[in-house]
Design a protein around this motif. Structure first.
Motif: not given
Length: 189
Positions: A76-103
């Protein structure tokens, strides 16, 4: 994308770590993939067999083989995954992110290999690189930056910190761990 890079990705994506956990077993595994039509003759010819065989001798590949065996045993709980495509929106700098997530920039990628133990809430990200002996060191800083983004994305997607990111340079037979400070910061935000 170079043909040999695609061939290496195809071979490593389909390789069965439960049967091919040692370099000596690679020729039989390539033949099995050819017979099953999971690998084309051109991919088998172009794949960097020496680099893949070297990878199979590393502790990273041994961990992948261990995960594959545990997964095959339905642990249980063991996964081996390959070639996983992903799309993720996040600030480049997590310490000082832009105030608007649209940025936030959108980060897209494909994770080559992800070993996940959801019960222990641990994961390891592995990325194969096919750079030449002459280019891998100059490309390393860009790859490290890429992996930091992948670590943050995987940590956010899994909802727990990804413990390790490792770059495996197949041709020069080099392994480089990527510092995890960004992944830890993103998991708490």
């Amino acid at each position: 994308r170079r043909k040999d890079e695609g061939a290496v990705d195809a071979a490593l994506e389909r390789l069965d770590f439960t049967h091919c956990d040692h370099p000596d077993r690679l020729p039989a595994e390539i033949e099995r993939l050819l017979a099953a039509r999971q690998l084309t003759p051109e991919e088998a010819k172009l794949a960097d067999r020496e680099g893949v065989a070297w990878f199979l001798s590393t502790p990273i590949a041994q961990r992948a083989a261990d995960f594959a065996r545990r997964r095959a045993a339905h642990e249980p709980g063991i996964h081996l995954r390959r070639e996983i495509p992903f799309t993720w929106a996040a600030p480049l700098d997590p310490v000082a992110p832009p105030s608007d997530p649209a940025d936030f920039p959108t980060i897209r990628g494909i994770i080559d290999l992800l070993l996940v133990d959801t019960r222990a809430r641990t994961a390891e990200l592995i990325d194969y690189k096919t750079d030449s002996l002459h280019t891998w060191q100059s490309a390393l800083p860009n790859y490290q930056r890429q992996m930091r983004h992948y670590l943050r994305a995987a940590s956010a997607i899994l909802t727990f910190p990804v413990s390790t990111a490792t770059l495996c340079f197949l041709t020069p037979h080099e392994i480089r761990a990527v510092p995890l400070e960004d992944a830890a910061a993103s998991s708490t935000s």
